[in-house]
Write a protein that holds these residues in place. Sequence first.
Motif, PDB file in Angstrom:
ATOM      1  N   THR A 128       0.888  -3.161 -25.078  1.00  0.00           N
ATOM      2  CA  THR A 128       1.914  -3.624 -25.915  1.00  0.00           C
ATOM      3  C   THR A 128       1.714  -4.413 -27.246  1.00  0.00           C
ATOM      4  O   THR A 128       2.335  -4.329 -28.127  1.00  0.00           O
ATOM      5  CB  THR A 128       2.978  -4.464 -25.112  1.00  0.00           C
ATOM      6  OG1 THR A 128       2.365  -5.820 -25.008  1.00  0.00           O
ATOM      7  CG2 THR A 128       3.513  -3.675 -23.889  1.00  0.00           C
ATOM      8  N   GLY A 129       0.453  -4.991 -27.181  1.00  0.00           N
ATOM      9  CA  GLY A 129       0.156  -5.814 -28.322  1.00  0.00           C
ATOM     10  C   GLY A 129       0.772  -7.381 -28.355  1.00  0.00           C
ATOM     11  O   GLY A 129       0.893  -8.309 -29.168  1.00  0.00           O
ATOM     12  N   ILE A 130       1.648  -7.594 -27.421  1.00  0.00           N
ATOM     13  CA  ILE A 130       2.493  -8.822 -27.258  1.00  0.00           C
ATOM     14  C   ILE A 130       1.286  -9.686 -26.037  1.00  0.00           C
ATOM     15  O   ILE A 130       1.085  -9.369 -25.121  1.00  0.00           O
ATOM     16  CB  ILE A 130       3.709  -8.565 -26.427  1.00  0.00           C
ATOM     17  CG1 ILE A 130       4.552  -7.734 -27.563  1.00  0.00           C
ATOM     18  CG2 ILE A 130       4.290 -10.119 -26.202  1.00  0.00           C
ATOM     19  CD1 ILE A 130       5.870  -7.308 -26.726  1.00  0.00           C
ATOM     20  N   ARG A 131       1.169 -10.825 -26.563  1.00  0.00           N
ATOM     21  CA  ARG A 131       0.639 -11.847 -25.918  1.00  0.00           C
ATOM     22  C   ARG A 131       1.427 -12.754 -24.881  1.00  0.00           C
ATOM     23  O   ARG A 131       2.455 -13.385 -25.682  1.00  0.00           O
ATOM     24  CB  ARG A 131      -0.304 -12.894 -26.493  1.00  0.00           C
ATOM     25  CG  ARG A 131      -1.535 -12.094 -27.121  1.00  0.00           C
ATOM     26  CD  ARG A 131      -2.490 -12.901 -28.112  1.00  0.00           C
ATOM     27  NE  ARG A 131      -3.122 -13.753 -26.863  1.00  0.00           N
ATOM     28  CZ  ARG A 131      -3.810 -15.018 -27.136  1.00  0.00           C
ATOM     29  NH1 ARG A 131      -4.152 -15.166 -28.691  1.00  0.00           N
ATOM     30  NH2 ARG A 131      -4.313 -15.453 -26.453  1.00  0.00           N
ATOM     31  N   THR A 132       1.645 -12.879 -23.771  1.00  0.00           N
ATOM     32  CA  THR A 132       2.553 -13.464 -23.072  1.00  0.00           C
ATOM     33  C   THR A 132       1.946 -13.976 -21.631  1.00  0.00           C
ATOM     34  O   THR A 132       0.839 -13.460 -21.419  1.00  0.00           O
ATOM     35  CB  THR A 132       3.798 -12.766 -22.947  1.00  0.00           C
ATOM     36  OG1 THR A 132       4.818 -13.660 -22.035  1.00  0.00           O
ATOM     37  CG2 THR A 132       3.666 -11.448 -21.814  1.00  0.00           C
TER      38      THR A 132
ATOM     39  N   GLU B 231      15.347   3.899 -25.001  1.00  0.00           N
ATOM     40  CA  GLU B 231      14.486   4.769 -25.295  1.00  0.00           C
ATOM     41  C   GLU B 231      14.165   4.494 -26.749  1.00  0.00           C
ATOM     42  O   GLU B 231      12.854   4.924 -27.399  1.00  0.00           O
ATOM     43  CB  GLU B 231      14.357   6.186 -24.746  1.00  0.00           C
ATOM     44  CG  GLU B 231      14.332   6.389 -23.383  1.00  0.00           C
ATOM     45  CD  GLU B 231      14.461   7.745 -23.015  1.00  0.00           C
ATOM     46  OE1 GLU B 231      14.621   8.762 -23.952  1.00  0.00           O
ATOM     47  OE2 GLU B 231      14.653   8.084 -21.795  1.00  0.00           O
ATOM     48  N   ASN B 232      15.144   4.100 -27.555  1.00  0.00           N
ATOM     49  CA  ASN B 232      14.907   4.008 -29.042  1.00  0.00           C
ATOM     50  C   ASN B 232      13.926   3.111 -29.626  1.00  0.00           C
ATOM     51  O   ASN B 232      13.533   3.153 -30.824  1.00  0.00           O
ATOM     52  CB  ASN B 232      16.137   4.065 -29.649  1.00  0.00           C
ATOM     53  CG  ASN B 232      17.315   5.081 -29.536  1.00  0.00           C
ATOM     54  OD1 ASN B 232      17.026   6.136 -29.239  1.00  0.00           O
ATOM     55  ND2 ASN B 232      18.542   4.811 -29.452  1.00  0.00           N
ATOM     56  N   TYR B 233      13.579   2.279 -29.053  1.00  0.00           N
ATOM     57  CA  TYR B 233      12.919   0.986 -29.124  1.00  0.00           C
ATOM     58  C   TYR B 233      11.573   0.938 -28.691  1.00  0.00           C
ATOM     59  O   TYR B 233      11.280   1.319 -27.323  1.00  0.00           O
ATOM     60  CB  TYR B 233      13.579  -0.280 -29.126  1.00  0.00           C
ATOM     61  CG  TYR B 233      14.938  -0.492 -29.835  1.00  0.00           C
ATOM     62  CD1 TYR B 233      14.815  -0.893 -31.208  1.00  0.00           C
ATOM     63  CD2 TYR B 233      16.047  -0.229 -29.194  1.00  0.00           C
ATOM     64  CE1 TYR B 233      15.928  -0.843 -31.635  1.00  0.00           C
ATOM     65  CE2 TYR B 233      17.210  -0.229 -29.915  1.00  0.00           C
ATOM     66  CZ  TYR B 233      16.847  -0.682 -31.596  1.00  0.00           C
ATOM     67  OH  TYR B 233      18.155  -0.817 -32.155  1.00  0.00           O
ATOM     68  N   THR B 234      10.358   0.808 -29.357  1.00  0.00           N
ATOM     69  CA  THR B 234       9.080   0.823 -28.911  1.00  0.00           C
ATOM     70  C   THR B 234       8.360  -0.590 -28.512  1.00  0.00           C
ATOM     71  O   THR B 234       9.296  -1.437 -29.115  1.00  0.00           O
ATOM     72  CB  THR B 234       8.162   1.627 -29.917  1.00  0.00           C
ATOM     73  OG1 THR B 234       8.133   0.831 -31.143  1.00  0.00           O
ATOM     74  CG2 THR B 234       8.588   3.036 -29.972  1.00  0.00           C
TER      75      THR B 234
ATOM     76  N   LYS C 145       7.633  -6.248 -30.545  1.00  0.00           N
ATOM     77  CA  LYS C 145       6.520  -7.063 -30.944  1.00  0.00           C
ATOM     78  C   LYS C 145       6.948  -7.765 -32.506  1.00  0.00           C
ATOM     79  O   LYS C 145       6.717  -8.977 -32.546  1.00  0.00           O
ATOM     80  CB  LYS C 145       5.025  -6.651 -31.202  1.00  0.00           C
ATOM     81  CG  LYS C 145       4.095  -7.526 -31.373  1.00  0.00           C
ATOM     82  CD  LYS C 145       2.798  -6.828 -31.887  1.00  0.00           C
ATOM     83  CE  LYS C 145       1.934  -8.081 -31.872  1.00  0.00           C
ATOM     84  NZ  LYS C 145       0.508  -7.507 -32.288  1.00  0.00           N
ATOM     85  N   LEU C 146       7.547  -6.713 -33.224  1.00  0.00           N
ATOM     86  CA  LEU C 146       8.219  -7.358 -34.641  1.00  0.00           C
ATOM     87  C   LEU C 146       9.129  -8.438 -34.329  1.00  0.00           C
ATOM     88  O   LEU C 146       8.912  -9.227 -35.284  1.00  0.00           O
ATOM     89  CB  LEU C 146       8.499  -6.112 -35.395  1.00  0.00           C
ATOM     90  CG  LEU C 146       7.714  -5.353 -36.260  1.00  0.00           C
ATOM     91  CD1 LEU C 146       8.226  -4.067 -36.905  1.00  0.00           C
ATOM     92  CD2 LEU C 146       6.986  -6.081 -37.324  1.00  0.00           C
ATOM     93  N   VAL C 147      10.129  -8.272 -33.417  1.00  0.00           N
ATOM     94  CA  VAL C 147      10.979  -9.218 -33.332  1.00  0.00           C
ATOM     95  C   VAL C 147      10.540 -10.251 -32.220  1.00  0.00           C
ATOM     96  O   VAL C 147      11.556 -11.412 -32.054  1.00  0.00           O
ATOM     97  CB  VAL C 147      12.269  -8.496 -32.699  1.00  0.00           C
ATOM     98  CG1 VAL C 147      12.675  -7.510 -33.860  1.00  0.00           C
ATOM     99  CG2 VAL C 147      12.174  -8.049 -31.558  1.00  0.00           C
ATOM    100  N   GLN C 148       9.465 -10.588 -31.760  1.00  0.00           N
ATOM    101  CA  GLN C 148       9.126 -11.578 -30.789  1.00  0.00           C
ATOM    102  C   GLN C 148       9.377 -12.826 -31.301  1.00  0.00           C
ATOM    103  O   GLN C 148       9.952 -13.771 -30.497  1.00  0.00           O
ATOM    104  CB  GLN C 148       7.706 -11.313 -30.705  1.00  0.00           C
ATOM    105  CG  GLN C 148       7.220 -12.043 -29.569  1.00  0.00           C
ATOM    106  CD  GLN C 148       5.612 -11.849 -29.129  1.00  0.00           C
ATOM    107  OE1 GLN C 148       4.910 -11.090 -29.924  1.00  0.00           O
ATOM    108  NE2 GLN C 148       5.324 -12.406 -28.001  1.00  0.00           N
TER     109      GLN C 148
ATOM    110  N   VAL D 267      14.318  -9.127 -39.038  1.00  0.00           N
ATOM    111  CA  VAL D 267      15.349  -9.688 -38.926  1.00  0.00           C
ATOM    112  C   VAL D 267      16.549  -8.630 -38.749  1.00  0.00           C
ATOM    113  O   VAL D 267      17.284  -8.811 -37.850  1.00  0.00           O
ATOM    114  CB  VAL D 267      15.853 -10.656 -40.118  1.00  0.00           C
ATOM    115  CG1 VAL D 267      17.177 -11.279 -39.918  1.00  0.00           C
ATOM    116  CG2 VAL D 267      14.941 -11.984 -40.121  1.00  0.00           C
ATOM    117  N   ILE D 268      16.261  -7.711 -39.561  1.00  0.00           N
ATOM    118  CA  ILE D 268      17.146  -6.407 -39.275  1.00  0.00           C
ATOM    119  C   ILE D 268      17.070  -5.807 -38.253  1.00  0.00           C
ATOM    120  O   ILE D 268      18.385  -5.289 -37.478  1.00  0.00           O
ATOM    121  CB  ILE D 268      16.999  -5.350 -40.721  1.00  0.00           C
ATOM    122  CG1 ILE D 268      17.321  -6.019 -41.899  1.00  0.00           C
ATOM    123  CG2 ILE D 268      17.762  -4.300 -40.478  1.00  0.00           C
ATOM    124  CD1 ILE D 268      17.003  -5.436 -43.173  1.00  0.00           C
ATOM    125  N   LEU D 269      15.877  -5.581 -37.829  1.00  0.00           N
ATOM    126  CA  LEU D 269      15.519  -4.952 -36.531  1.00  0.00           C
ATOM    127  C   LEU D 269      16.063  -5.986 -35.466  1.00  0.00           C
ATOM    128  O   LEU D 269      16.780  -5.369 -34.170  1.00  0.00           O
ATOM    129  CB  LEU D 269      13.962  -4.752 -36.317  1.00  0.00           C
ATOM    130  CG  LEU D 269      13.657  -3.732 -34.956  1.00  0.00           C
ATOM    131  CD1 LEU D 269      14.380  -2.507 -35.255  1.00  0.00           C
ATOM    132  CD2 LEU D 269      12.216  -3.757 -35.165  1.00  0.00           C
TER     133      LEU D 269
END
Length: 188
Positions: free
Chosen positions: A66-70, A87-90, A95-98, A176-178
Motif C-alpha cells: 500500500t505504501g502506508i507505514r503503520t 472500489e473507487n478509491y485506491t 496514502k495521499l489523505v493519510q 484536502v479535496i480528496l
Amino acid sequence: MEIITSIISLLMGIFAKVTINRLLPLNWKNLYRRFEYDDKGPFMNTKFESDFILPSLKEKYFQIETGIRTNEKSIDKYVAFKNKLGENYTWREIKLVQPYLSLDQDKIEIKLTRFDIIRSNIALLISFIFLIIAILGSSYFGQFKISSLQELLIYGMIVLVPLGIGYFLVPVANSVILSKQMDKKLKN
C-alpha cells in the motif's frame, strides 16, 4: 554473414545455458524446502515469533502493498476504511489523505481543520493565478521574434516559473479535496 552470426549466437546461448545448468543445478522445490521450518525450527511456536516476527512481517507486507507505514493494529482499520469507501478509491489515494486520518477510534475518521481547508483554497488560488500569468506571458511574448539566447531565457522564465510553481502547489490542495470527497462518501 548475418545468418552465420545468428547461428553462432544461438549455439553460444545453448552452450551457456547447458554449462550454467550443470555448474549451478537449482531445483527450486528443494531450495524452497531448505528454508521451510519444521517444529524444530529456530523460531517456530515461540513468543518471539508471535510477538515480534509475525507482526513485523505483516507491517512490512502492508507497507510494500500500500505504501502506508503503520503498526499491526491499524492495518485492519485501514482495510475496513478502504472497504467502506468502495472500489473507487485506491491505496494510493488513501496514502495521499493519510495526514488527515485519525486512528484514535475503533474506525478511521477524517479530520480536516479550518486551517487545512484555508491552506488548500489559497494553494488553488495561487496556482490558478500563476497559470494565468504563464498564459498571459506566453501570449504577450509570442508576438515578438526571439533572436537571442537571452530573450529565449527571459521568455522561458516568464512562462515556465509560474507554471512550475502552480504545478507544485496543486498537490497541497489535492489531498484536502480528496479528503473532503472521502468524508462525504463515508457520511452517506
